[in-house]
Every structure is written in structure tokens, then in C-alpha cells.
Write a protein that holds these residues in place. Sequence first.
Motif, mmCIF file in Angstrom:
data_model
loop_
_atom_site.group_PDB
_atom_site.id
_atom_site.type_symbol
_atom_site.label_atom_id
_atom_site.label_comp_id
_atom_site.label_asym_id
_atom_site.label_seq_id
_atom_site.Cartn_x
_atom_site.Cartn_y
_atom_site.Cartn_z
ATOM 1 N N LYS A 1 38.656 1.279 4.873
ATOM 2 C CA LYS A 1 40.212 1.436 5.223
ATOM 3 C C LYS A 1 40.924 0.086 4.870
ATOM 4 O O LYS A 1 40.479 -0.856 4.817
ATOM 5 C CB LYS A 1 40.235 1.878 6.699
ATOM 6 C CG LYS A 1 39.787 0.624 7.692
ATOM 7 C CD LYS A 1 40.259 1.357 9.163
ATOM 8 C CE LYS A 1 39.459 0.573 9.969
ATOM 9 N NZ LYS A 1 39.369 1.145 11.186
ATOM 10 N N VAL A 2 42.200 0.275 4.704
ATOM 11 C CA VAL A 2 43.277 -0.667 4.420
ATOM 12 C C VAL A 2 43.703 -0.971 5.997
ATOM 13 O O VAL A 2 44.307 -0.005 6.688
ATOM 14 C CB VAL A 2 44.222 -0.602 3.613
ATOM 15 C CG1 VAL A 2 45.436 -1.550 3.356
ATOM 16 C CG2 VAL A 2 43.570 0.034 2.000
ATOM 17 N N ILE A 3 43.596 -2.413 6.417
ATOM 18 C CA ILE A 3 44.094 -2.564 7.726
ATOM 19 C C ILE A 3 45.597 -2.959 7.612
ATOM 20 O O ILE A 3 45.923 -3.599 6.869
ATOM 21 C CB ILE A 3 43.265 -3.424 8.207
ATOM 22 C CG1 ILE A 3 41.904 -3.219 8.436
ATOM 23 C CG2 ILE A 3 43.846 -4.077 9.799
ATOM 24 C CD1 ILE A 3 40.937 -4.190 8.692
ATOM 25 N N VAL A 4 46.687 -2.191 8.590
ATOM 26 C CA VAL A 4 47.889 -2.309 8.328
ATOM 27 C C VAL A 4 48.436 -2.553 9.738
ATOM 28 O O VAL A 4 47.929 -1.840 10.803
ATOM 29 C CB VAL A 4 48.544 -1.201 7.879
ATOM 30 C CG1 VAL A 4 50.038 -1.136 7.793
ATOM 31 C CG2 VAL A 4 47.930 -0.628 6.561
ATOM 32 N N ASN B 1 52.023 -3.500 11.995
ATOM 33 C CA ASN B 1 53.400 -3.541 11.948
ATOM 34 C C ASN B 1 53.654 -3.470 10.412
ATOM 35 O O ASN B 1 54.790 -4.197 9.974
ATOM 36 C CB ASN B 1 53.952 -5.043 12.327
ATOM 37 C CG ASN B 1 53.648 -5.365 13.553
ATOM 38 O OD1 ASN B 1 53.466 -4.648 14.539
ATOM 39 N ND2 ASN B 1 53.203 -6.803 13.962
ATOM 40 N N GLY B 2 53.376 -2.359 9.729
ATOM 41 C CA GLY B 2 53.615 -1.827 8.488
ATOM 42 C C GLY B 2 53.566 -2.658 7.544
ATOM 43 O O GLY B 2 53.691 -2.489 6.271
ATOM 44 N N ARG B 3 52.464 -3.728 7.688
ATOM 45 C CA ARG B 3 51.978 -4.829 6.661
ATOM 46 C C ARG B 3 50.727 -4.930 6.642
ATOM 47 O O ARG B 3 49.859 -4.730 7.442
ATOM 48 C CB ARG B 3 52.439 -6.257 6.783
ATOM 49 C CG ARG B 3 54.024 -6.392 6.884
ATOM 50 C CD ARG B 3 54.362 -7.723 6.524
ATOM 51 N NE ARG B 3 55.722 -7.800 5.786
ATOM 52 C CZ ARG B 3 55.954 -7.688 4.532
ATOM 53 N NH1 ARG B 3 54.776 -7.723 4.056
ATOM 54 N NH2 ARG B 3 57.102 -7.747 3.926
ATOM 55 N N VAL B 4 49.976 -4.999 5.427
ATOM 56 C CA VAL B 4 48.764 -5.053 5.157
ATOM 57 C C VAL B 4 48.036 -6.277 5.562
ATOM 58 O O VAL B 4 48.730 -7.379 5.339
ATOM 59 C CB VAL B 4 48.300 -4.962 3.446
ATOM 60 C CG1 VAL B 4 46.941 -5.177 3.109
ATOM 61 C CG2 VAL B 4 48.613 -3.505 2.992
ATOM 62 N N THR B 5 47.108 -6.161 6.285
ATOM 63 C CA THR B 5 46.424 -7.701 6.704
ATOM 64 C C THR B 5 45.082 -7.806 6.096
ATOM 65 O O THR B 5 44.447 -8.859 6.493
ATOM 66 C CB THR B 5 46.690 -7.810 8.356
ATOM 67 O OG1 THR B 5 45.657 -6.619 8.705
ATOM 68 C CG2 THR B 5 47.926 -7.874 8.833
ATOM 69 N N GLY B 6 44.510 -6.769 5.706
ATOM 70 C CA GLY B 6 43.234 -6.714 5.088
ATOM 71 C C GLY B 6 42.456 -5.613 4.651
ATOM 72 O O GLY B 6 43.147 -4.387 4.789
ATOM 73 N N ILE C 1 37.897 -8.144 4.736
ATOM 74 C CA ILE C 1 38.447 -9.140 3.873
ATOM 75 C C ILE C 1 39.853 -9.331 4.125
ATOM 76 O O ILE C 1 40.470 -8.445 3.821
ATOM 77 C CB ILE C 1 38.216 -9.225 2.394
ATOM 78 C CG1 ILE C 1 36.211 -9.013 2.277
ATOM 79 C CG2 ILE C 1 38.411 -10.311 1.609
ATOM 80 C CD1 ILE C 1 36.021 -8.929 0.544
ATOM 81 N N GLU C 2 40.338 -10.283 4.724
ATOM 82 C CA GLU C 2 41.805 -10.394 4.764
ATOM 83 C C GLU C 2 42.568 -10.494 3.298
ATOM 84 O O GLU C 2 42.079 -11.057 2.590
ATOM 85 C CB GLU C 2 42.098 -11.808 5.456
ATOM 86 C CG GLU C 2 41.684 -11.771 7.137
ATOM 87 C CD GLU C 2 41.985 -13.035 7.785
ATOM 88 O OE1 GLU C 2 42.902 -13.919 7.070
ATOM 89 O OE2 GLU C 2 41.295 -13.411 9.021
ATOM 90 N N ALA C 3 43.641 -9.927 3.520
ATOM 91 C CA ALA C 3 44.485 -9.754 2.345
ATOM 92 C C ALA C 3 45.942 -9.523 2.588
ATOM 93 O O ALA C 3 46.318 -8.807 3.693
ATOM 94 C CB ALA C 3 43.929 -8.474 1.327
ATOM 95 N N ASN C 4 46.941 -9.843 1.765
ATOM 96 C CA ASN C 4 48.230 -9.491 2.159
ATOM 97 C C ASN C 4 48.550 -8.545 0.929
ATOM 98 O O ASN C 4 49.901 -7.995 0.888
ATOM 99 C CB ASN C 4 49.144 -10.452 2.431
ATOM 100 C CG ASN C 4 49.273 -11.567 1.577
ATOM 101 O OD1 ASN C 4 48.548 -11.634 0.488
ATOM 102 N ND2 ASN C 4 50.231 -12.283 1.608
#
Length: 352
Positions: free
Chosen positions: A230-233, A235-240, A269-272
Motif C-alpha cells: 500500500k501507499v501510505i497517505v 492528510n492527503g500526502r504520501v508519506t511512504g 520505506i518513507e517517501a514523499n
Amino acid sequence: MKFTFMCKGDGKGGRGRVAVVGGGPAGLAATGYLVCQEYEVDVFDKLPFAGGMMMFAIPPYRVPKESIIEGVEDLEKNYGAKFNYRTKVFCGSEVRHDEGDEYVEKSLDLTKIIQEYEATLLTTGIWLSRKLGVPGDDARNVYSALEYLYSWSVYDLGLSTHKPPVGERVVVVGGGYSAIDAAETALVKGAKEVYLTYRRTIKEAPAGEYEVRRIMSEGVRWVELVQPTKVIVENGRVTGVEFVKMKLGEPDESGRPRPIPIPGSEHVIEANIVLAAVGEVPTPPLDIVCDGIKADPKRRTIIVNNRMQTGVENVFAAGDLITGASMIGKAVGSGLRAAAFIDSFLRSRRVV
Ligand SMILES: Cc1cc2nc3c(=O)[nH]c(=O)nc-3n(C[C@H](O)[C@H](O)[C@H](O)COP(=O)(O)OP(=O)(O)OC[C@H]3O[C@@H](n4cnc5c(N)ncnc54)[C@H](O)[C@@H]3O)c2cc1C
């Protein structure tokens, strides 16, 4: 790499009119061949310039844009090929939206083109990206590799003033050329950390071990045997991105070892910014059927016979559109072969 042509033809045409739909490497190679055989060639492309993926997706340090521009100018000025840009060709009036359609100013009906020209060649490539297929994959800051590379290309070419996002930590998913180019571009454009993640090992990466090691030496971090869950989101922003570790099993239908998830090995893995480079699919200028021209309903490739002819005798197809994702050299070879078949088809018609 040079894309200039040498032939006896004077570019005056005279042996018939051929339409080439799609000005990527397959379409350009075919155009070069056909103008050399004295055909009058009109190229139609939805983008503001020819070159296809070479011009609008592959970074300039890999394929220099000047050589493509030089080759196209040569075809235009010295051999009379006509390039009609910002023109999307599609069968019927309900035109499908694909990636790279932002510059389209007019659309032409494929059936009218077929009627107007003695032969038509379709080379519209693969301009639709697969999604990751996990929760969160439609969040802001999740892009397809093609979308990301295309945005940088149009920005660098001065066609857009909208600067694409750079990102601090970028996670790329995939192991093919798109993944390599997306990861390298993210690094070149200033991302601090770039992770290239792949579900098999470096040995199975479609881009090849050499390419992976090359960008690792530039600073890209290679993480193998992982698959996103999964993509972790927040507040509407990708965090990892959450990944599960994989192990390799018996060969699957592709002949490569099947990646199997290891339960309980989930980790983040953290990512923006997340770049999905999990493949592109063919974008024929039609929806499955257009008169006698058919696309494979599953693969979306245009169905051709061994003379690269579709179900309509004067319509041919070549390049990624008939094979799925391939390589420049193969697309060029395919375009040249199709052009030779068009030439012999038109010659045989005249003799009869
Ligand atoms: C990100 C990325 C990186 C790559 N890196 C490499 C690499 O390093 N080396 C390598 O050998 N290969 C690489 N490839 C593969 C290579 O780019 C392709 O195999 C090749 O460009 C295919 O050529 P083509 O002419 O079939 O299609 P394309 O190059 O896609 O050209 C198709 C053309 O058709 C136009 N078009 C599409 N639909 C329509 C329509 N309906 N009407 C009018 N025009 C239309 C498009 O604008 C485009 O100009 C890469 C591919 C990608 C996506």
C-alpha cells in the motif's frame, strides 16, 4: 546516435501517398524508408514534435534530442515528408484519452485517413501506464514513470513552464527501462534519496544488471525482492510505501522465477514521491475494432499477419503497438520491415 537518412530518392514523391500515424522510432524509420522509395509521406502525431518516447520520455543523456531534431528536419527539408503535429488520430468520434494528450489541438478520423491514402501505417506505441494496483496508488504525488519523465521532458524542452516536483525521498517501483530512467531523473533533478525497488532480484531486472549497477554507482539505492502492498497517505500526502518481502519460487509463465510474498515481512520505506514503473500498455488509435483492424482485447496490441498487415489490406502496423513494450532498435527494425511490406504491397497493386 544519428537519425539522418541517405538514399537516392529526391523527395518528390510520385509513387503514391502513405500516411504514418505516430512519429516515434518505428514511424520515423518507416518514413525514411518510404521517402527513399519515392513515396509522399504524411506523418500524424499527437505531440508537438516527432521522436515519440525518444523525445518525450527517455532522458537526454541517454538519447540526445539534437540528433532526433536533425533527423526529422532532414526528412522534412530534403525528402519532403510532412509532419502534422498536435493531431490525434482515432477511429470514430469518441476519442479515448491517453497519456501525452495535453498538446492535442485536433483529431482526425482514422477511417478517413485510410480512404485518403494508398497505404496507412499505425505506430502509436504504448502511451498508457499500468497502476500499482494497491490502496493509495491514486494519491497526489504518486505518478507513473512515463507521466513523470514526460513532464520533465516538456519542461526541459520549454514546452511547459510547470516545473515537475523534485521530492526529498523518491521511491520507484519496477525494474525496467522506465524505472531506471525515472530513478536516474529524480536523482539528476535533485532528490536527496532515491530508492529503486523490484520484486525479483537484479539478475531478473528487465533493464539488465548493468543498468541497475550503473545507477547504483550514481547514488540510487537498490532494494530487491520487495513488492508494494500500500501507499501510505496522511492528510492527503504520501508519506511512504509499505512493502512485503518476496522469495523466488518456480518459473512462472514468463519463464522467470515467480516472486512469492513472505507473510509478516511488511515494512515501510518513507517517501514523499512514488513513481510507478510497472509497465505501459499499447494505445492503438481505436477501441478494439475499427472496420477490419483489430486489437487483441487483452494485450491491446494491433493484430497483424506475417506481412505486418492488419485486417484491412492497405493498413499496416509496427513498433511497440504490435509487440508491447520493447526497445528503440527493435521499433526501428519493425518500422523498416513494415515499410518494405508497404512498398511491395503498393508495387504489386500497380502491376495487376
Ligand atoms: C521511460 C522509457 C524509457 C525507455 N528507455 C529505453 C532505452 O534506454 N533504450 C531503448 O532501447 N528503449 C527504451 N525504451 C523503449 C523505447 O522507447 C520504445 O520501445 C520505442 O520508443 C517504441 O517506438 P514506437 O515508435 O513503437 O513508439 P513511440 O516511441 O511510443 O512513438 C509512438 C508515437 O505515436 C504518437 N501517438 C500515439 N498515439 C497517437 C494517436 N492516436 N494519434 C497520433 N499520434 C499518436 C506518440 O505521440 C508517439 O510520438 C524506453 C521506454 C520508456 C517508456
